[in-house]
Scaffold this motif. Sequence first.
Motif, PDB file in Angstrom:
ATOM      1  N   TYR A  46       0.828  -1.206   0.000  1.00  0.00           N
ATOM      2  CA  TYR A  46       0.000   0.000   0.000  1.00  0.00           C
ATOM      3  C   TYR A  46       0.863   1.257   0.000  1.00  0.00           C
ATOM      4  CZ  TYR A  46      -3.536  -3.421   1.186  1.00  0.00           C
ATOM      5  OH  TYR A  46      -4.342  -4.518   1.178  1.00  0.00           O
ATOM      6  N   SER A  47       1.954   1.221   0.776  1.00  0.00           N
ATOM      7  CA  SER A  47       2.781   2.429   0.795  1.00  0.00           C
ATOM      8  C   SER A  47       3.417   2.635  -0.580  1.00  0.00           C
ATOM      9  CB  SER A  47       3.832   2.370   1.905  1.00  0.00           C
ATOM     10  OG  SER A  47       4.503   1.165   1.886  1.00  0.00           O
ATOM     11  N   PHE A  48       3.696   1.538  -1.297  1.00  0.00           N
ATOM     12  CA  PHE A  48       4.225   1.719  -2.660  1.00  0.00           C
ATOM     13  C   PHE A  48       3.186   2.413  -3.547  1.00  0.00           C
ATOM     14  CE2 PHE A  48       4.976   0.228  -7.038  1.00  0.00           C
ATOM     15  CZ  PHE A  48       6.207   0.831  -7.239  1.00  0.00           C
ATOM     16  N   ILE A  49       1.939   1.993  -3.428  1.00  0.00           N
ATOM     17  CA  ILE A  49       0.886   2.637  -4.227  1.00  0.00           C
ATOM     18  C   ILE A  49       0.787   4.122  -3.874  1.00  0.00           C
ATOM     19  CG2 ILE A  49      -1.608   2.674  -4.686  1.00  0.00           C
ATOM     20  CD1 ILE A  49      -1.591  -0.354  -4.144  1.00  0.00           C
ATOM     21  N   ILE A  50       0.880   4.410  -2.561  1.00  0.00           N
ATOM     22  CA  ILE A  50       0.808   5.803  -2.115  1.00  0.00           C
ATOM     23  C   ILE A  50       1.959   6.617  -2.703  1.00  0.00           C
ATOM     24  CG2 ILE A  50       1.042   7.274  -0.071  1.00  0.00           C
ATOM     25  CD1 ILE A  50      -0.396   4.946   1.457  1.00  0.00           C
ATOM     26  N   VAL A  51       3.159   6.031  -2.684  1.00  0.00           N
ATOM     27  CA  VAL A  51       4.328   6.736  -3.202  1.00  0.00           C
ATOM     28  C   VAL A  51       4.192   6.960  -4.707  1.00  0.00           C
ATOM     29  CG1 VAL A  51       6.800   6.525  -3.571  1.00  0.00           C
ATOM     30  CG2 VAL A  51       5.836   5.929  -1.377  1.00  0.00           C
ATOM     31  N   LEU A  52       3.653   5.941  -5.385  1.00  0.00           N
ATOM     32  CA  LEU A  52       3.439   6.051  -6.832  1.00  0.00           C
ATOM     33  C   LEU A  52       2.467   7.194  -7.147  1.00  0.00           C
ATOM     34  CD1 LEU A  52       4.770   4.122  -8.804  1.00  0.00           C
ATOM     35  CD2 LEU A  52       2.659   2.817  -8.908  1.00  0.00           C
ATOM     36  N   LEU A  53       1.357   7.229  -6.403  1.00  0.00           N
ATOM     37  CA  LEU A  53       0.345   8.265  -6.641  1.00  0.00           C
ATOM     38  C   LEU A  53       0.900   9.663  -6.362  1.00  0.00           C
ATOM     39  CD1 LEU A  53      -2.947   6.803  -5.119  1.00  0.00           C
ATOM     40  CD2 LEU A  53      -2.508   7.402  -7.501  1.00  0.00           C
ATOM     41  N   SER A  54       1.516   9.833  -5.189  1.00  0.00           N
ATOM     42  CA  SER A  54       2.006  11.170  -4.832  1.00  0.00           C
ATOM     43  C   SER A  54       3.132  11.564  -5.780  1.00  0.00           C
ATOM     44  CB  SER A  54       2.459  11.202  -3.375  1.00  0.00           C
ATOM     45  OG  SER A  54       3.378  10.158  -3.134  1.00  0.00           O
ATOM     46  N   GLY A  55       3.923  10.587  -6.228  1.00  0.00           N
ATOM     47  CA  GLY A  55       5.016  10.876  -7.160  1.00  0.00           C
ATOM     48  C   GLY A  55       4.497  11.436  -8.471  1.00  0.00           C
ATOM     49  N   ILE A  56       3.375  10.911  -8.949  1.00  0.00           N
ATOM     50  CA  ILE A  56       2.804  11.418 -10.205  1.00  0.00           C
ATOM     51  C   ILE A  56       2.483  12.897 -10.062  1.00  0.00           C
ATOM     52  CG2 ILE A  56       0.805  11.272 -11.733  1.00  0.00           C
ATOM     53  CD1 ILE A  56       0.797   8.234 -11.102  1.00  0.00           C
ATOM     54  N   TYR A  57       1.912  13.289  -8.904  1.00  0.00           N
ATOM     55  CA  TYR A  57       1.612  14.707  -8.702  1.00  0.00           C
ATOM     56  C   TYR A  57       2.879  15.548  -8.728  1.00  0.00           C
ATOM     57  CZ  TYR A  57      -3.255  13.910  -7.882  1.00  0.00           C
ATOM     58  OH  TYR A  57      -4.553  13.599  -8.066  1.00  0.00           O
ATOM     59  N   LEU A  58       3.929  15.032  -8.076  1.00  0.00           N
ATOM     60  CA  LEU A  58       5.168  15.827  -8.007  1.00  0.00           C
ATOM     61  C   LEU A  58       5.768  16.048  -9.396  1.00  0.00           C
ATOM     62  CD1 LEU A  58       6.780  14.336  -4.794  1.00  0.00           C
ATOM     63  CD2 LEU A  58       5.535  16.474  -5.074  1.00  0.00           C
ATOM     64  N   LEU A 101       3.219  20.847  -0.796  1.00  0.00           N
ATOM     65  CA  LEU A 101       4.027  20.394   0.334  1.00  0.00           C
ATOM     66  C   LEU A 101       3.461  19.090   0.877  1.00  0.00           C
ATOM     67  CD1 LEU A 101       6.284  20.840   2.346  1.00  0.00           C
ATOM     68  CD2 LEU A 101       4.739  22.218   3.715  1.00  0.00           C
ATOM     69  N   LEU A 102       2.139  19.007   0.920  1.00  0.00           N
ATOM     70  CA  LEU A 102       1.505  17.786   1.414  1.00  0.00           C
ATOM     71  C   LEU A 102       1.929  16.591   0.561  1.00  0.00           C
ATOM     72  CD1 LEU A 102      -0.539  16.685   3.485  1.00  0.00           C
ATOM     73  CD2 LEU A 102      -2.258  16.869   1.702  1.00  0.00           C
ATOM     74  N   MET A 103       1.871  16.752  -0.781  1.00  0.00           N
ATOM     75  CA  MET A 103       2.245  15.650  -1.668  1.00  0.00           C
ATOM     76  C   MET A 103       3.722  15.285  -1.488  1.00  0.00           C
ATOM     77  SD  MET A 103      -0.011  14.167  -3.322  1.00  0.00           S
ATOM     78  CE  MET A 103      -1.717  14.381  -2.927  1.00  0.00           C
ATOM     79  N   ARG A 104       4.571  16.310  -1.322  1.00  0.00           N
ATOM     80  CA  ARG A 104       5.997  16.029  -1.100  1.00  0.00           C
ATOM     81  C   ARG A 104       6.176  15.205   0.173  1.00  0.00           C
ATOM     82  NH1 ARG A 104       9.633  20.001   0.414  1.00  0.00           N
ATOM     83  NH2 ARG A 104      10.972  18.210   0.697  1.00  0.00           N
ATOM     84  N   GLN A 105       5.481  15.611   1.215  1.00  0.00           N
ATOM     85  CA  GLN A 105       5.658  14.919   2.494  1.00  0.00           C
ATOM     86  C   GLN A 105       5.021  13.538   2.463  1.00  0.00           C
ATOM     87  OE1 GLN A 105       6.866  18.282   5.391  1.00  0.00           O
ATOM     88  NE2 GLN A 105       4.683  18.027   5.599  1.00  0.00           N
ATOM     89  N   VAL A 106       3.889  13.412   1.765  1.00  0.00           N
ATOM     90  CA  VAL A 106       3.288  12.079   1.604  1.00  0.00           C
ATOM     91  C   VAL A 106       4.280  11.176   0.867  1.00  0.00           C
ATOM     92  CG1 VAL A 106       1.510  10.793   0.356  1.00  0.00           C
ATOM     93  CG2 VAL A 106       0.870  12.817   1.656  1.00  0.00           C
ATOM     94  N   HIS A 107       4.925  11.738  -0.168  1.00  0.00           N
ATOM     95  CA  HIS A 107       5.886  10.975  -0.962  1.00  0.00           C
ATOM     96  C   HIS A 107       7.046  10.497  -0.087  1.00  0.00           C
ATOM     97  CE1 HIS A 107       7.179   9.688  -4.919  1.00  0.00           C
ATOM     98  NE2 HIS A 107       8.380  10.229  -4.769  1.00  0.00           N
ATOM     99  N   HIS A 108       7.544  11.377   0.746  1.00  0.00           N
ATOM    100  CA  HIS A 108       8.710  11.020   1.566  1.00  0.00           C
ATOM    101  C   HIS A 108       8.330  10.088   2.721  1.00  0.00           C
ATOM    102  CE1 HIS A 108      12.996  12.496   2.240  1.00  0.00           C
ATOM    103  NE2 HIS A 108      12.839  11.451   3.013  1.00  0.00           N
ATOM    104  N   TRP A 109       7.244  10.432   3.427  1.00  0.00           N
ATOM    105  CA  TRP A 109       6.798   9.528   4.515  1.00  0.00           C
ATOM    106  C   TRP A 109       6.451   8.161   3.946  1.00  0.00           C
ATOM    107  CZ3 TRP A 109       8.089   9.982   9.215  1.00  0.00           C
ATOM    108  CH2 TRP A 109       8.103  11.207   9.890  1.00  0.00           C
ATOM    109  N   GLY A 110       5.765   8.160   2.796  1.00  0.00           N
ATOM    110  CA  GLY A 110       5.380   6.895   2.172  1.00  0.00           C
ATOM    111  C   GLY A 110       6.598   6.057   1.817  1.00  0.00           C
ATOM    112  N   ALA A 111       7.654   6.719   1.318  1.00  0.00           N
ATOM    113  CA  ALA A 111       8.869   5.990   0.946  1.00  0.00           C
ATOM    114  C   ALA A 111       9.510   5.365   2.176  1.00  0.00           C
ATOM    115  CB  ALA A 111       9.844   6.940   0.261  1.00  0.00           C
ATOM    116  N   MET A 112       9.532   6.131   3.274  1.00  0.00           N
ATOM    117  CA  MET A 112      10.088   5.603   4.524  1.00  0.00           C
ATOM    118  C   MET A 112       9.298   4.384   4.987  1.00  0.00           C
ATOM    119  SD  MET A 112      12.089   7.866   6.613  1.00  0.00           S
ATOM    120  CE  MET A 112      12.849   9.412   6.349  1.00  0.00           C
TER     121      MET A 112
END
Lengths: 569, 346
Positions: A46-58, A101-112
């Motif tokens: 799930y965190s991979f999916i989250i990172v994928l989604l937020s990454g597209i926005y970035l 900023l939210l998407m950036r932080q979602v991307h980073h937290w999700g990656a962690m």
Amino acid sequence: MSVMNKLGHQAEFLDDRLTVANWGKRNLRKVFPEHWTFMFGEMALYSFIIVLLSGIYLTLWFKPSMTEVVYNGTYTPLNGIEMSEAYKSTLDISFDVRGGLLMRQVHHWGAMLFIASMTIHMMRVFFTGAFRKPREINWTIGVLLLTMGFVEGFAGYSLPDDLLSGTGLRIAEGIMLSIPVVGTYISFFAFGGEFPGDEFISRLYGIHILLIPGIILGLITAHMLIVWYQKHTQYPGKGKTNDNVVGYPFMPVYMAKAGGFFFIVFGITVFLSGVATINPIWAYGPYVPDQITAGSQPDWYMGWLEGALRAMPNWETTLWGHTISWNVLIPGAVVLGVIINLMLIYPWLEAKVTGDKREHHLLDRPRNAPTRTGIGVMSLTFYMMLLIGGGNDIIASQFNLSINAITWAIRIGIFILPPISFVITKRICLSLQRRDRDKLLHGRETGSIMRLPEGAFVEVHAPLSDNEKAVILSKTDITPLPWPEKVDENGVKDPQYKKDHRWARLSHWFFSDNVPKPTAAELAEAEAHIRHSAAEGAPVIAHREQLEPEGGVLHDPSAVEAEKEPVTK
Amino acid sequence: MSEQNTPDVEIEAGAVEPDGDIVLPDHHPRRTDFDPRAAKRAERQVSIMFTLSAVFTVAFVVAYVMIPTDATFPVPFFGTWSASNTALGVTFGLAAFFIGAGIMQWAKKLMNDKEVVAMRHSLASPEESREEAIAVFQEGVDDSGFATRRILRRSLLGAVALFPIPLIVILRDLGPLPGNKMFITSWVPGMRIVLDVTGAPIRPADIPVGGIVSAMPAVLPAIQKAEGNLNARAKDVVLLVRMNPDEIRSQQGGTDDEPWDYEGVLCFSKICTHVGCPIALYEQRTHHLLCPCHQSTFDLADSGNVVFGPAARELPQLPIKLDDEGYLVARDSFQQPVGPSFWERG
């Protein structure tokens, strides 16, 4: 028209073309075992999916360019400062794009979270022996996924071109340079010349958003298909065997729990990103190769490699006009390579030592494979030592210690503590095995003391529950590989003798300490004995229950269970 | 692959197999199983959670429209937070969370919680299938003539083995060859040493005893502008330190006539010889310079030698002198490559 008929109509459309009914009838009620430790693999997905989604926005706002520009924008402290477009666009995402900023932080937290949950998932798989036949391939895929996660995380960390990420890249360049013969060339090709050049961020960008995610997606797909096809492993318990799978049907229970859990992971990650800052690149400033901050730290998952770099003694060899930097090459490249390869081959190594060709679907309790558990704890100790070493400067400044002393403690500890932790873990496992055997042979201690007519005091023992018994009896007794004969009955020397002998020795080291399960006869005798003791002690138990109607201070699981049982109407 | 996957047969609790009872895990009925009021309550909880989710989704949109990105609010103990980021994260996060929590509660309280059993089947194909597969494979091999036509096979393998070469060759233009670039810097004899922030030339008197100054060659800004990158900055930057001349125990070179220092002012490369971080932490009393990345420690009073940490080599020293106007300049270029070690370094 009823709902069912409507569904039937659409299903017919699909089935006429894709044979979905055939698949559906076999799989919609597929059984999935349940246990809280199975959550970590799901979390990784799930965190991979989250990172994928937020990454597209970035990608919609990020500019992967090292062209130098002067910043004049919302974040006034950096006004008038030269920086790369990559850094500037990251500032814009953080300060000007609503939700950026939210998407950036979602991307980073999700990656962690992605890497953390993969790590814990892998530990679960290792300690329960879930990697054994037939799941060695999936273990291999898992190791590759973890490795790709490291690379992908590091690449993403480097893209904003802030001071910390540039410093990380400089270290990566130093590691490239340490590779014998081709190192300088690798570095010049990677950076398009000298460090830092003006190509690297755009090159890394393609790798970060396309190549590695593509590989990860492919590996995850294979991982999932194999899990589905082979059916999930299960923990031992009443009714659970190596030949069955006990749990909840895919539709609706597992579907609901898995789907619901996705939303929970998603929600927690987004919530966290709303209230907890991560990687505030505006505070670090743009990358300039001659600037640095004290307390430079990589993301946590790179910490152990950083620790290896810090702890390594300063060995360097110059031979025939060439330099080999062992001080960088070993921690930067060799350690990682060796560890990944050891992880990749471990299932086959253990299978060879076991001589076991059976399929395993019932998970091991860690105590029942003491040597494996010991190896696991030993590896974790090794990892933790390096991780602590990666933060030696922080520890030194926070606890007012000498950084030299900490580094030396790591240098020595990394060789001494892992073997010690191995021995301690193995002894604990064997003690737990003995305790299990005692429980089977003598029953569970009730905590009630009974005085016999002749004046002796004994403790009343109660029989184990079926579930407890099934869990303990799930242990498989493995006989170590036989010692090979030097010469066979015809007096012919065995050419394989030395090799076989080595494997047999390894096998004995692995298994010979194991505490054997009681035999059937011993069990039957114990059963009678425990029943007798329980019957004799019944009045004592009854008396205690009368005194302490709530179950008392002493824990008696069977009593609590009985209480839960509803009164049938 | 699904052909092998024979149907999972569900066995309900209490079902009996020919060879005996199927044992199932103990089942404890939940309150919602026998108390309709409890079931109703659970249903209400779930629907409230879904409704809350919808409310938070709407709240997200409102927050998106209403709150400007530069609005902040104070949070006790945590400083000032971005109002937009917090509002968006909290609303969107809770919107997702309540969907998840609702579904979970639904599954746990109201869906059937009786465990079911399915039998596993050996993953290996039956022996006859294996034999058939091998026969079919062999048929394919025979059909192709791959085994018998040796010349075809070998020339094909040869061609395919060579085929990836263009894919590797084409990478050649990723970057120039190193040449002598790793061995040179912008420092040449007579090059002025200037402050790295202002670009001002430096007189010895500008540096107090015990002081440390980050500096660069005067030509650096021009190079940086011409090249459009930070390559020169990544190797040319230096540190000037001044100590009492008596405290200098050794230097990397110089004679009495042509010393490498100028009256206690020493110049060292700022790039760590370990993996290339810029070094910044100077301890005045011991003259130790510590790299913040991996804690390599260099003794600047003793030729910049390594006293601790993973770096193997001393920090390269730049010989300096005064020019006619009294400013510090390089007496010579660096006498060894700066930065991390590399294979060709020797």
